[in-house]
Design a protein around this motif. Sequence first.
Motif, PDB file in Angstrom:
ATOM      1  N   TYR A 126      -6.683  -5.797  -3.388  1.00  0.00           N
ATOM      2  CA  TYR A 126      -5.957  -4.581  -3.002  1.00  0.00           C
ATOM      3  C   TYR A 126      -4.519  -4.870  -2.569  1.00  0.00           C
ATOM      4  CZ  TYR A 126      -4.558  -0.712   0.062  1.00  0.00           C
ATOM      5  OH  TYR A 126      -3.862   0.298   0.682  1.00  0.00           O
ATOM      6  N   MET A 127      -4.327  -5.827  -1.667  1.00  0.00           N
ATOM      7  CA  MET A 127      -2.980  -6.091  -1.160  1.00  0.00           C
ATOM      8  C   MET A 127      -2.100  -6.743  -2.220  1.00  0.00           C
ATOM      9  SD  MET A 127      -3.786  -7.164   2.778  1.00  0.00           S
ATOM     10  CE  MET A 127      -4.761  -6.074   3.820  1.00  0.00           C
ATOM     11  N   ALA A 128      -2.707  -7.530  -3.095  1.00  0.00           N
ATOM     12  CA  ALA A 128      -1.944  -8.105  -4.204  1.00  0.00           C
ATOM     13  C   ALA A 128      -1.495  -7.002  -5.155  1.00  0.00           C
ATOM     14  CB  ALA A 128      -2.788  -9.138  -4.942  1.00  0.00           C
ATOM     15  N   GLN A 129      -2.384  -6.063  -5.437  1.00  0.00           N
ATOM     16  CA  GLN A 129      -2.026  -4.928  -6.290  1.00  0.00           C
ATOM     17  C   GLN A 129      -0.870  -4.133  -5.701  1.00  0.00           C
ATOM     18  OE1 GLN A 129      -4.799  -1.751  -8.117  1.00  0.00           O
ATOM     19  NE2 GLN A 129      -4.318  -0.923  -6.095  1.00  0.00           N
ATOM     20  N   GLU A 130      -0.929  -3.915  -4.387  1.00  0.00           N
ATOM     21  CA  GLU A 130       0.056  -3.068  -3.732  1.00  0.00           C
ATOM     22  C   GLU A 130       1.375  -3.788  -3.463  1.00  0.00           C
ATOM     23  OE1 GLU A 130      -0.574   0.360  -2.919  1.00  0.00           O
ATOM     24  OE2 GLU A 130      -2.128  -0.137  -4.379  1.00  0.00           O
ATOM     25  N   GLY A 131       1.378  -5.131  -3.545  1.00  0.00           N
ATOM     26  CA  GLY A 131       2.604  -5.879  -3.275  1.00  0.00           C
ATOM     27  C   GLY A 131       3.018  -5.801  -1.825  1.00  0.00           C
ATOM     28  N   ILE A 132       2.048  -5.888  -0.923  1.00  0.00           N
ATOM     29  CA  ILE A 132       2.349  -5.777   0.505  1.00  0.00           C
ATOM     30  C   ILE A 132       1.983  -7.066   1.235  1.00  0.00           C
ATOM     31  CG2 ILE A 132       2.202  -3.274   0.605  1.00  0.00           C
ATOM     32  CD1 ILE A 132      -0.671  -3.484   1.492  1.00  0.00           C
ATOM     33  N   TYR A 133       2.593  -7.205   2.433  1.00  0.00           N
ATOM     34  CA  TYR A 133       2.421  -8.401   3.266  1.00  0.00           C
ATOM     35  C   TYR A 133       2.861  -9.640   2.479  1.00  0.00           C
ATOM     36  CZ  TYR A 133       0.132  -4.918   6.045  1.00  0.00           C
ATOM     37  OH  TYR A 133      -0.101  -3.761   6.749  1.00  0.00           O
ATOM     38  N   GLU A 134       2.072 -10.692   2.463  1.00  0.00           N
ATOM     39  CA  GLU A 134       2.515 -11.910   1.754  1.00  0.00           C
ATOM     40  C   GLU A 134       2.825 -11.650   0.287  1.00  0.00           C
ATOM     41  OE1 GLU A 134       0.788 -13.944   5.356  1.00  0.00           O
ATOM     42  OE2 GLU A 134       0.671 -12.010   4.356  1.00  0.00           O
ATOM     43  N   PHE A 135       2.195 -10.643  -0.290  1.00  0.00           N
ATOM     44  CA  PHE A 135       2.432 -10.336  -1.700  1.00  0.00           C
ATOM     45  C   PHE A 135       3.677  -9.475  -1.910  1.00  0.00           C
ATOM     46  CE2 PHE A 135      -2.065 -11.427  -1.506  1.00  0.00           C
ATOM     47  CZ  PHE A 135      -2.120 -12.397  -2.497  1.00  0.00           C
TER      48      PHE A 135
END
Length: 388
Positions: A95-104
Motif C-alpha cells: 500500500y505505501m509503496a503504491q502511494e509513494g508515501i513515507y520512505e517510498f
Amino acid sequence: MKSTLHRLAFTALGMMLTGAALAQTNTSGLPSTLAWSAYDVGSGGYNQAVAIGNALKQKYGINLRVLPGKNDVSRTLPIREGQVQFSANGVGGSYMAQEGIYEFGAKNWGPQPVRALLLNNSDQILSVIAAKDAGIKTIADMKGKRVAWVIGAPSLNQNITAILAFANLTWNDVKKVEFGGFGAALDGLINNQADVAFTSSISGKAYQLAKSPRGANYPIIAHSDKEGWKRLQALAPFFFPFNGTEGADLSPTQPAESASYPYPVLMTYAKQDPKLVKDMTQAMLATFDEYKSAAPGNVGWALDRQKFGWVIPYHEGAVAVFKEKGVWTAEHESNNNMLIKRQTVLADTWKQVQSRKHADDQAFAKDWMESRAAALTKAGMDPVLKSW
C-alpha cells in the motif's frame, strides 16, 4: 522361487521409485527455483514462506529461496531490481509503496506499480504487543512508555502512529526507541529495552516474548470506540476491527480485542509475466492443504478468505485464476481498474514533480505530497485510500 522373489522385489522397488519420481514431477508450470523476499527470520511471514516452500518442494520439486528483509524497502527492492519474483510483504511494501508515501516518497523510489497475488487473512492480529510487566492494558496506557521505532519500516511505524491516535496520543507522548529491524524491535521488548512494538501475533518473536520473564499482552483497541477508530483509520485506512484468536497467548477462548489487516501480502510488480503469476497463484491454492497447518496463520491464504476490495490491485495473472474459479465479480473488476488508474495518476504526477527543480529534499517532499493530493482529488480519488 528365489528369482521370482528377486523380480517381485525389483518390481516393488521400481514402483516406489516411480511413485517418488511422480511426486517430484513439476506439473505447476513454474521454474524449478523461485525466490521470494519476506519479513525477517523469526517473523510470521518468514515462517509461512518456509512452510509454503516445503509444500512446493514436496508436490512439485520446486526450490523456494526465501530472502529475509529487515524493513519495507529491503523487501521491496529485490522485486524492483528483478532479484526475486515475488514478495511476502506487508502494507509498507504494498500500500505505501503504491502511494509513494513515507520512505517510498524518497527521490529514488516514488509510487510503485505493485500487484497482489493473494492476501493472507488469518485469525491473527496485526497490532501492538506489550511486555506484560509494563502494565499496558489499553492504548491510552502507552503514554510515557518506551515504544519501538524500526528504521526504514514505514508500515510498522505508521501503524503505531495510527494506533496511538486511537487514544489521542502521538510519538511526542511516548519514548521512541530506535531499532534496525522487526526482529531487533521484538528482542528489545524481551531484553527490557522497550515496552511496546508492532507485530503479528503469530510471529516467532511474539511467542518468545510471551515465554520470557516479561510476558506479553495485547493492549485493547475497543471496537465500540467509534471516534477512536475514525482517528486510527484516518491515518491507516487498511486496518479493520478484529478479535484475534491465533498467536502467542491467544485462543478462541482467550481472544484479543484489537485490530488487523491482511498479512503477508503475496505481491509482485505489474511487469511480472502473467503466466508466471497465474502459475504461482494456482500452485499456492493447489498446495494449500499441504501447508495450511504447517505454520501459524497459513489458513489465511485460503481462497475463501481473500479480500478482493483491498487497497492494491490484483495482478492480471491472479485475476485469471479467480475468474476461472468463479469468485471474481464485476464489482471486483471495477475496483481493480480504479486502483490501476490511481497508480497511473500517481506515476504521472511523480514524473512532473521530478522534472521540477527543488532547493532540497524537504522542498521536493513538500511538492510531491501537495501535487499528489491535488492530482488524486482532480481525478475524483481520495488522497487517503480506503478499502471496502
